[in-house]
Design an enzyme around this catalytic site. Structure first.
Site, PDB file in Angstrom:
ATOM      1  N   ALA A 126       0.806  -1.233   0.000  1.00  0.00           N
ATOM      2  CA  ALA A 126       0.000   0.000   0.000  1.00  0.00           C
ATOM      3  C   ALA A 126       0.834   1.276   0.000  1.00  0.00           C
ATOM      4  CB  ALA A 126      -0.932   0.006   1.217  1.00  0.00           C
ATOM      5  N   LEU A 128       0.309  -7.898  10.230  1.00  0.00           N
ATOM      6  CA  LEU A 128       1.411  -8.858  10.377  1.00  0.00           C
ATOM      7  C   LEU A 128       2.135  -8.732  11.713  1.00  0.00           C
ATOM      8  CD1 LEU A 128       2.888  -8.638   6.748  1.00  0.00           C
ATOM      9  CD2 LEU A 128       1.268 -10.307   7.678  1.00  0.00           C
ATOM     10  N   TYR A 142      15.248  -3.011  14.497  1.00  0.00           N
ATOM     11  CA  TYR A 142      15.168  -2.884  13.043  1.00  0.00           C
ATOM     12  C   TYR A 142      16.359  -3.590  12.387  1.00  0.00           C
ATOM     13  CZ  TYR A 142      14.587  -0.811   8.439  1.00  0.00           C
ATOM     14  OH  TYR A 142      14.411  -0.634   7.087  1.00  0.00           O
TER      15      TYR A 142
HETATM   16  P1  NAI Z   1       6.303   2.425   3.929  1.00  0.00           P
HETATM   17  O1  NAI Z   1       5.901   2.847   5.301  1.00  0.00           O
HETATM   18  O2  NAI Z   1       6.071   3.376   2.817  1.00  0.00           O
HETATM   19  O3  NAI Z   1       5.622   1.029   3.545  1.00  0.00           O
HETATM   20  C1  NAI Z   1       5.565  -0.040   4.454  1.00  0.00           C
HETATM   21  C2  NAI Z   1       4.247  -0.777   4.260  1.00  0.00           C
HETATM   22  O4  NAI Z   1       4.206  -1.829   5.222  1.00  0.00           O
HETATM   23  C3  NAI Z   1       3.024   0.118   4.486  1.00  0.00           C
HETATM   24  O5  NAI Z   1       2.100   0.013   3.427  1.00  0.00           O
HETATM   25  C4  NAI Z   1       2.455  -0.400   5.783  1.00  0.00           C
HETATM   26  O6  NAI Z   1       1.053  -0.261   5.903  1.00  0.00           O
HETATM   27  C5  NAI Z   1       2.904  -1.866   5.758  1.00  0.00           C
HETATM   28  N1  NAI Z   1       2.857  -2.387   7.110  1.00  0.00           N
HETATM   29  C6  NAI Z   1       3.396  -1.845   8.232  1.00  0.00           C
HETATM   30  N2  NAI Z   1       3.031  -2.531   9.300  1.00  0.00           N
HETATM   31  C7  NAI Z   1       2.259  -3.551   8.868  1.00  0.00           C
HETATM   32  C8  NAI Z   1       1.565  -4.582   9.527  1.00  0.00           C
HETATM   33  N3  NAI Z   1       1.537  -4.704  10.878  1.00  0.00           N
HETATM   34  N4  NAI Z   1       0.879  -5.472   8.778  1.00  0.00           N
HETATM   35  C9  NAI Z   1       0.817  -5.346   7.435  1.00  0.00           C
HETATM   36  N5  NAI Z   1       1.455  -4.362   6.744  1.00  0.00           N
HETATM   37  C10 NAI Z   1       2.145  -3.470   7.474  1.00  0.00           C
HETATM   38  O7  NAI Z   1       7.832   2.066   4.050  1.00  0.00           O
HETATM   39  P2  NAI Z   1       8.935   1.641   2.968  1.00  0.00           P
HETATM   40  O8  NAI Z   1      10.079   2.510   3.217  1.00  0.00           O
HETATM   41  O9  NAI Z   1       8.377   1.510   1.632  1.00  0.00           O
HETATM   42  O10 NAI Z   1       9.316   0.215   3.533  1.00  0.00           O
HETATM   43  C11 NAI Z   1       9.266  -0.962   2.737  1.00  0.00           C
HETATM   44  C12 NAI Z   1      10.358  -1.891   3.197  1.00  0.00           C
HETATM   45  O11 NAI Z   1      11.608  -1.304   2.863  1.00  0.00           O
HETATM   46  C13 NAI Z   1      10.364  -2.119   4.698  1.00  0.00           C
HETATM   47  O12 NAI Z   1      10.588  -3.489   4.945  1.00  0.00           O
HETATM   48  C14 NAI Z   1      11.556  -1.306   5.152  1.00  0.00           C
HETATM   49  O13 NAI Z   1      12.133  -1.808   6.315  1.00  0.00           O
HETATM   50  C15 NAI Z   1      12.467  -1.407   3.965  1.00  0.00           C
HETATM   51  N6  NAI Z   1      13.481  -0.381   3.896  1.00  0.00           N
HETATM   52  C16 NAI Z   1      13.119   0.944   3.822  1.00  0.00           C
HETATM   53  C17 NAI Z   1      14.097   1.908   3.816  1.00  0.00           C
HETATM   54  C18 NAI Z   1      13.764   3.358   3.770  1.00  0.00           C
HETATM   55  O14 NAI Z   1      14.656   4.190   4.003  1.00  0.00           O
HETATM   56  N7  NAI Z   1      12.523   3.736   3.455  1.00  0.00           N
HETATM   57  C19 NAI Z   1      15.534   1.558   3.858  1.00  0.00           C
HETATM   58  C20 NAI Z   1      15.794   0.145   3.912  1.00  0.00           C
HETATM   59  C21 NAI Z   1      14.794  -0.775   3.920  1.00  0.00           C
END
Ligand code: NAI
Length: 267
Positions: free
Chosen positions: A10, A42, A157
């Site tokens: 999402a 999750l 994390y």
């Molecule tokens: P985001 O916050 O835009 O997207 C994360 C998604 O995970 C959201 O749609 C959210 O609703 C969903 N989510 C969170 N908790 C949840 C739950 N309890 N059950 C189901 N869905 C859940 O964040 P982003 O940055 O796109 O993150 C995506 C992945 O990338 C994550 O695993 C993050 O750790 C990883 N990541 C992000 C970085 C960054 O700087 N943005 C850097 C390195 C890794």
């Protein structure tokens, strides 16, 4: 055209990946708290179990790939961070394995890890080991004993993302995965402009730390810059790729630990 499951579809990297796959004509089964085919939380064992069951029901026609992108970052609660980022990833990697293996074509999995795996010092190995052993109580106790909530969260994390990377490295080359026609790889993004990163930037403790983290190429990455690599890693080019941890982080990992990889070894 293929069918792909994306957790965390999402927002951010997951949403950008969804956009790319749908533009290419694929079907996406999204799993998220909102705006997804499968609405699931999750962070709890029950939520994960329901999410997996609903996903398996949704892909009875076959599955071509999986992207595990659902995640939270500091200053999010440490225990929930472990639950969402690790247990919420493991349940899909393990739970969709049989369906992925059942496809006669080569299937692809991209687990979203992070460059916190190599750039975050002092990650407690015993917590990573506990996660990989599926010992939630030991892992939670290990991170909650690390001091201030922000420190616990940041370490949770890094632990969760290291466990994801290690799961990939351990399993990808085995007969059950590579031998079963599944290419299991991970991507390690650096700071990427998404709501997750913004929640850290908005935090009084985490904000200055994130802004102080060096990104040699300059700005934060965009979700689409990461999604482009994920799409590539889901494609034919990855048929000869297994167990890779691909850093797409503006050079931070290379800057912080230039000589730590590759390392020579003796036999
Ligand atoms: P985001 O916050 O835009 O997207 C994360 C998604 O995970 C959201 O749609 C959210 O609703 C969903 N989510 C969170 N908790 C949840 C739950 N309890 N059950 C189901 N869905 C859940 O964040 P982003 O940055 O796109 O993150 C995506 C992945 O990338 C994550 O695993 C993050 O750790 C990883 N990541 C992000 C970085 C960054 O700087 N943005 C850097 C390195 C890794």
């Amino acid at each position: 055209m293929g069918t792909y499951v994306i957790t965390g579809s999402a927002s951010g990297i997951g949403a950008a990946t969804r956009t790319r796959l749908e533009a290419a004509g694929h079907q996406v089964v999204g799993v998220d708290l909102r705006d997804a085919e499968i609405i699931a939380d999750l962070s709890t064992a029950e939520g994960r179990s329901d999410a997996l069951a609903a996903t398996l029901d949704a892909v009875t026609g076959g599955i071509d790939g999986l992207v595990t992108s659902a995640g939270v970052g500091p200053p999010f609660d440490a225990a929930k961070t472990l639950n969402i980022n690790w247990f919420g990833t493991e349940v899909f990697l393990t739970g969709l394995h049989e369906a992925l293996a059942a496809n006669d074509a080569v299937t692809k999995v991209v687990a979203v890890s992070s460059n916190s795996t190599t750039c975050n010092p002092n990650v407690p190995a015993e917590v990573v080991d506990a996660l990989l052993a599926m010992d939630e109580a030991t892992a939670v106790a290990g991170v909650e004993g690390l001091g201030e909530p922000a420190a616990c969260s940041a370490m949770a994390y890094a632990c969760s993302k290291t466990a994801v990377a290690r799961y990939v490295r351990r399993n990808a080359p085995t007969a059950d995965w590579a031998g079963a026609g599944i290419r299991l790889n991970a991507i390690a993004p650096g700071a990427t402009a998404t709501p997750l990163l913004q929640s850290g930037l908005d935090d009084d403790t985490m904000g200055p730390l994130i802004r102080g983290f060096p990104v040699p190429t300059g700005d934060f990455g965009t979700p689409d810059q990461i999604a482009a690599w994920i799409e590539f890693m889901l494609g034919d080019a990855a048929d000869f790729m297994a167990g890779a941890l691909v850093f797409v982080d503006g050079g931070t990992d290379a800057l912080v630990r230039a000589d730590s990889w590759p390392v020579t070894f003796e036999m």
